[in-house]
Design a protein around this motif. Structure first.
Motif, PDB file in Angstrom:
ATOM      1  N   ALA A  54       0.836  -1.204   0.000  1.00 38.49           N
ATOM      2  CA  ALA A  54       0.000   0.000   0.000  1.00 38.49           C
ATOM      3  C   ALA A  54       0.869   1.252   0.000  1.00 38.49           C
ATOM      4  CB  ALA A  54      -0.924   0.003   1.221  1.00 38.49           C
ATOM      5  N   ALA A  55       1.964   1.210   0.751  1.00 41.96           N
ATOM      6  CA  ALA A  55       2.876   2.357   0.792  1.00 41.96           C
ATOM      7  C   ALA A  55       3.545   2.569  -0.561  1.00 41.96           C
ATOM      8  CB  ALA A  55       3.925   2.147   1.877  1.00 41.96           C
ATOM      9  N   ALA A  56       3.868   1.482  -1.252  1.00 46.31           N
ATOM     10  CA  ALA A  56       4.495   1.600  -2.574  1.00 46.31           C
ATOM     11  C   ALA A  56       3.554   2.263  -3.578  1.00 46.31           C
ATOM     12  CB  ALA A  56       4.919   0.224  -3.074  1.00 46.31           C
ATOM     13  N   LEU A  57       2.260   1.992  -3.440  1.00 45.24           N
ATOM     14  CA  LEU A  57       1.285   2.635  -4.319  1.00 45.24           C
ATOM     15  C   LEU A  57       1.050   4.096  -3.928  1.00 45.24           C
ATOM     16  CD1 LEU A  57      -1.363  -0.220  -4.641  1.00 45.24           C
ATOM     17  CD2 LEU A  57       0.251   0.569  -6.389  1.00 45.24           C
ATOM     18  N   ALA A  58       1.062   4.375  -2.634  1.00 44.34           N
ATOM     19  CA  ALA A  58       0.772   5.732  -2.150  1.00 44.34           C
ATOM     20  C   ALA A  58       1.947   6.684  -2.338  1.00 44.34           C
ATOM     21  CB  ALA A  58       0.381   5.683  -0.674  1.00 44.34           C
ATOM     22  N   VAL A  59       3.164   6.169  -2.242  1.00 41.67           N
ATOM     23  CA  VAL A  59       4.361   7.017  -2.339  1.00 41.67           C
ATOM     24  C   VAL A  59       5.255   6.449  -3.438  1.00 41.67           C
ATOM     25  CG1 VAL A  59       6.302   8.014  -1.092  1.00 41.67           C
ATOM     26  CG2 VAL A  59       4.209   7.446   0.146  1.00 41.67           C
ATOM     27  N   PRO A  60       5.097   6.930  -4.662  1.00 41.73           N
ATOM     28  CA  PRO A  60       5.895   6.395  -5.769  1.00 41.73           C
ATOM     29  C   PRO A  60       7.364   6.804  -5.633  1.00 41.73           C
ATOM     30  CG  PRO A  60       4.583   8.241  -6.507  1.00 41.73           C
ATOM     31  CD  PRO A  60       4.168   7.967  -5.101  1.00 41.73           C
ATOM     32  N   PRO A  61       8.256   6.060  -6.283  1.00 43.93           N
ATOM     33  CA  PRO A  61       9.674   6.390  -6.221  1.00 43.93           C
ATOM     34  C   PRO A  61       9.970   7.763  -6.834  1.00 43.93           C
ATOM     35  CG  PRO A  61       9.338   4.216  -7.167  1.00 43.93           C
ATOM     36  CD  PRO A  61       7.993   4.855  -7.052  1.00 43.93           C
ATOM     37  N   VAL A  62      10.939   8.444  -6.246  1.00 42.05           N
ATOM     38  CA  VAL A  62      11.447   9.710  -6.781  1.00 42.05           C
ATOM     39  C   VAL A  62      12.947   9.494  -6.952  1.00 42.05           C
ATOM     40  CG1 VAL A  62      11.761  12.172  -6.373  1.00 42.05           C
ATOM     41  CG2 VAL A  62       9.685  11.036  -5.564  1.00 42.05           C
ATOM     42  N   MET A  63      13.334   9.077  -8.140  1.00 38.58           N
ATOM     43  CA  MET A  63      14.717   8.710  -8.392  1.00 38.58           C
ATOM     44  C   MET A  63      15.525   9.931  -8.845  1.00 38.58           C
ATOM     45  SD  MET A  63      14.421   5.587  -7.558  1.00 38.58           S
ATOM     46  CE  MET A  63      15.978   4.838  -7.992  1.00 38.58           C
ATOM     47  N   VAL A  64      16.687  10.111  -8.212  1.00 38.81           N
ATOM     48  CA  VAL A  64      17.598  11.195  -8.585  1.00 38.81           C
ATOM     49  C   VAL A  64      19.008  10.624  -8.711  1.00 38.81           C
ATOM     50  CG1 VAL A  64      16.231  13.016  -7.495  1.00 38.81           C
ATOM     51  CG2 VAL A  64      18.018  11.891  -6.193  1.00 38.81           C
ATOM     52  N   TRP A  65      19.797  11.256  -9.575  1.00 44.66           N
ATOM     53  CA  TRP A  65      21.192  10.884  -9.765  1.00 44.66           C
ATOM     54  C   TRP A  65      21.985  11.568  -8.659  1.00 44.66           C
ATOM     55  CZ3 TRP A  65      23.555   7.285 -12.362  1.00 44.66           C
ATOM     56  CH2 TRP A  65      24.893   7.392 -12.693  1.00 44.66           C
ATOM     57  N   GLN A  66      22.672  10.781  -7.843  1.00 39.10           N
ATOM     58  CA  GLN A  66      23.323  11.345  -6.665  1.00 39.10           C
ATOM     59  C   GLN A  66      24.657  10.648  -6.402  1.00 39.10           C
ATOM     60  OE1 GLN A  66      20.689  11.336  -3.333  1.00 39.10           O
ATOM     61  NE2 GLN A  66      22.241  11.937  -1.883  1.00 39.10           N
ATOM     62  N   GLN A  67      25.572  11.387  -5.791  1.00 41.04           N
ATOM     63  CA  GLN A  67      26.850  10.803  -5.405  1.00 41.04           C
ATOM     64  C   GLN A  67      26.618   9.847  -4.239  1.00 41.04           C
ATOM     65  OE1 GLN A  67      29.984  13.626  -4.663  1.00 41.04           O
ATOM     66  NE2 GLN A  67      31.213  12.152  -3.568  1.00 41.04           N
ATOM     67  N   VAL A  68      27.100   8.601  -4.379  1.00 47.24           N
ATOM     68  CA  VAL A  68      26.917   7.610  -3.324  1.00 47.24           C
ATOM     69  C   VAL A  68      28.232   7.261  -2.626  1.00 47.24           C
ATOM     70  CG1 VAL A  68      24.826   6.613  -4.318  1.00 47.24           C
ATOM     71  CG2 VAL A  68      27.061   5.709  -4.979  1.00 47.24           C
ATOM     72  N   ALA A  69      29.356   7.655  -3.197  1.00 46.99           N
ATOM     73  CA  ALA A  69      30.656   7.445  -2.553  1.00 46.99           C
ATOM     74  C   ALA A  69      31.579   8.574  -3.005  1.00 46.99           C
ATOM     75  CB  ALA A  69      31.245   6.097  -2.937  1.00 46.99           C
TER      76      ALA A  69
END
Length: 118
Positions: free
Chosen positions: A39-54
């Motif tokens: 239910a949470a996956a349907l209510a809050v869709p992904p917001v993907m951003v390109w980001q530095q991870v290391a």
């Protein structure tokens, strides 16, 4: 693809949440947690951003050897550039939504238990 592989690795090495409600088995609590997660996956869709991870870094390696009665060493430096990847900025909000769903259904968070792969 890389993010999916990392997510699966984290899930396999992670701990599962333990939720409890009087009269409910652990299996029922896990099923309800999965339903709230859906239910949470349907209510809050992904917001993907390109980001530095290391961050960028310099790795130093020291190699030593003996020449006769003397020890010689060489330090090699290797530059590693920063790593970037797609990051889901909505994962925190999605987790809050799932937690609220569990609490609305009368469950209380009890901590973590090792994840069972059955």
């Amino acid at each position: 693809m890389r993010a999916l592989t990392l997510l699966l690795l984290i899930l396999l090495t992670a701990c599962a949440e333990r939720w409890a409600r009087p009269g409910t088995s652990e299996a029922e609590a896990d099923a309800m947690n999965a339903a709230c997660g859906d239910a949470a996956a349907l209510a809050v869709p992904p917001v993907m951003v390109w980001q530095q991870v290391a961050p960028a870094r310099v790795e130093r390696e020291r190699n030593c050897w003996r020449e006769g009665d003397r020890e010689r060493c060489r330090v090699t430096e290797r530059y590693r550039p920063p790593r970037y990847d797609m990051v889901d900025m909505a994962s925190g909000a999605r987790d809050q939504h799932r937690t609220a769903c569990m609490r609305e259904k009368g469950f209380v968070f009890q901590g973590y238990r090792p994840l069972r792969l059955e």
